[in-house]
Design a protein around this motif. Structure first.
Motif, short mmCIF file in Angstrom:
data_model
loop_
_atom_site.label_atom_id
_atom_site.label_comp_id
_atom_site.label_asym_id
_atom_site.label_seq_id
_atom_site.Cartn_x
_atom_site.Cartn_y
_atom_site.Cartn_z
N LEU A 139 -6.48 -3.05 25.75
CA LEU A 139 -5.39 -3.68 26.59
C LEU A 139 -3.94 -2.85 26.29
O LEU A 139 -2.62 -2.88 27.00
CB LEU A 139 -5.66 -5.34 26.67
CG LEU A 139 -6.34 -6.15 27.84
CD1 LEU A 139 -5.90 -7.57 27.98
CD2 LEU A 139 -6.97 -5.11 29.09
N ARG A 142 -2.88 0.21 26.59
CA ARG A 142 -2.63 0.65 28.08
C ARG A 142 -1.58 2.02 28.69
O ARG A 142 -1.03 1.31 28.09
CB ARG A 142 -2.83 -0.61 29.61
CG ARG A 142 -2.54 -0.13 30.79
CD ARG A 142 -2.36 -1.37 31.22
NE ARG A 142 -3.72 -2.71 31.55
CZ ARG A 142 -4.00 -3.47 31.10
NH1 ARG A 142 -2.54 -4.66 31.10
NH2 ARG A 142 -5.07 -4.57 30.81
N MET A 148 -4.39 -0.27 36.65
CA MET A 148 -4.61 -1.72 37.30
C MET A 148 -3.00 -3.00 38.11
O MET A 148 -2.79 -3.72 37.91
CB MET A 148 -4.64 -2.34 36.16
CG MET A 148 -6.43 -1.91 35.21
SD MET A 148 -7.80 -2.11 36.03
CE MET A 148 -8.35 -0.61 35.54
N LEU A 151 -2.99 -5.23 40.07
CA LEU A 151 -3.31 -6.76 40.17
C LEU A 151 -1.99 -7.60 39.87
O LEU A 151 -1.36 -6.99 39.00
CB LEU A 151 -4.50 -6.08 39.02
CG LEU A 151 -5.51 -5.84 39.08
CD1 LEU A 151 -6.91 -5.51 38.25
CD2 LEU A 151 -6.60 -5.74 40.27
N ARG A 156 -5.53 -9.96 36.52
CA ARG A 156 -6.49 -9.18 36.10
C ARG A 156 -6.66 -10.23 34.64
O ARG A 156 -7.69 -9.97 33.41
CB ARG A 156 -4.73 -9.01 35.04
CG ARG A 156 -4.32 -7.48 35.61
CD ARG A 156 -2.84 -7.17 35.41
NE ARG A 156 -1.71 -6.47 35.62
CZ ARG A 156 -1.24 -5.71 34.93
NH1 ARG A 156 -1.99 -4.85 34.01
NH2 ARG A 156 -1.10 -4.29 36.09
N TYR A 211 -11.20 -0.80 33.96
CA TYR A 211 -9.77 -1.41 33.07
C TYR A 211 -9.95 -1.14 31.49
O TYR A 211 -8.27 -1.16 31.27
CB TYR A 211 -10.52 -3.33 33.24
CG TYR A 211 -9.45 -4.30 32.28
CD1 TYR A 211 -8.09 -4.63 33.10
CD2 TYR A 211 -10.04 -5.07 31.90
CE1 TYR A 211 -7.00 -5.74 32.61
CE2 TYR A 211 -9.32 -6.00 31.50
CZ TYR A 211 -8.37 -6.40 30.76
OH TYR A 211 -7.23 -7.70 30.66
#
Length: 214
Positions: A139, A142, A148, A151, A156, A211
């Motif tokens: 993560l 990212r 994402m 979201l 999430r 994701y």
């Protein structure tokens, strides 16, 4: 299940053999290097393989590269990788073919026998299982153009739990919400990620991969 084990550390390899066989499964091959792993998977077509990331000669990424090669030779062959440390690029490579039936756990998880055996079974069944620490570090990487972004924080969180291999019921229990609330979040996630009507498990895998690779 029929299992292949690849680890150059003799004590850990023997411990894994004993753990697997004491829980009713069969170890069809136990090897200590990458080429032998590839040959074992090609020969035995196991239900799942347990693979150490670092093996001879350089003790860097031989286990991972052998796993990728084996999944090319035997498409979708289930692989559960064990590593002493989180190697994010290794996780990316493992997930790259988007076929599922892969797992990445830190070796500490082996001590939690129930969790380890559960993860092994889920990978054998075609699931994707990632150590929470691996999820956390993925993560961090990212990108700014993260797909994402649409979201909500709760969505999430739900997707992060899905990435750890949790069912809707387990997610509901962990977040202290109803099963119906989780199902609604999951439907919203599919919609926002453009995952249209399809077999439920297939969409879950695609959502998790999107994701983690974002």
């Amino acid at each position: 299940m029929r299992v292949v084990i690849a680890d150059d550390a003799v004590l850990l390899r023997e411990g894994l053999i004993r753990l697997v066989e004491e829980n009713g499964h069969t170890v069809v091959s136990a090897v200590g290097d990458g080429p032998s792993l590839v040959e074992a998977i090609k020969e035995h077509r196991p239900d799942v393989s347990i693979v150490d990331v670092r093996m001879p000669p350089s003790h860097t990424d031989e286990g991972l590269r052998a796993s990728v090669e084996a999944r090319t030779a035997v498409p979708g062959s289930p692989i559960l990788v064990l590593s002493q440390y989180v190697e994010v690029s290794y996780a990316d490579d493992l997930l790259a073919d988007r076929r599922g039936a892969v797992g990445y756990l830190l070796k500490d998880r082996v001590a939690l026998v129930g969790d380890f055996l559960d993860a092994l079974g889920r990978v054998a069944d075609g699931g994707t299982v990632l150590d929470p620490e691996v999820v956390a570090q993925l993560l961090v990487r990212r990108r700014r153009d993260d797909p994402m972004r649409s979201l909500t924080p709760r969505e999430r969180e739900v997707l992060g739990r899905m990435a750890e291999g949790m069912s809707n019921t387990a997610i509901a229990r962990a977040l202290v919400v109803t099963d119906g609330a989780v199902e609604k979040h999951v439907r919203n996630i599919f919609t926002k990620l453009g995952l249209h009507q399809d077999e439920e498990q297939h969409r879950r895998v695609l959502a998790v991969l999107a994701y983690l690779q974002a």
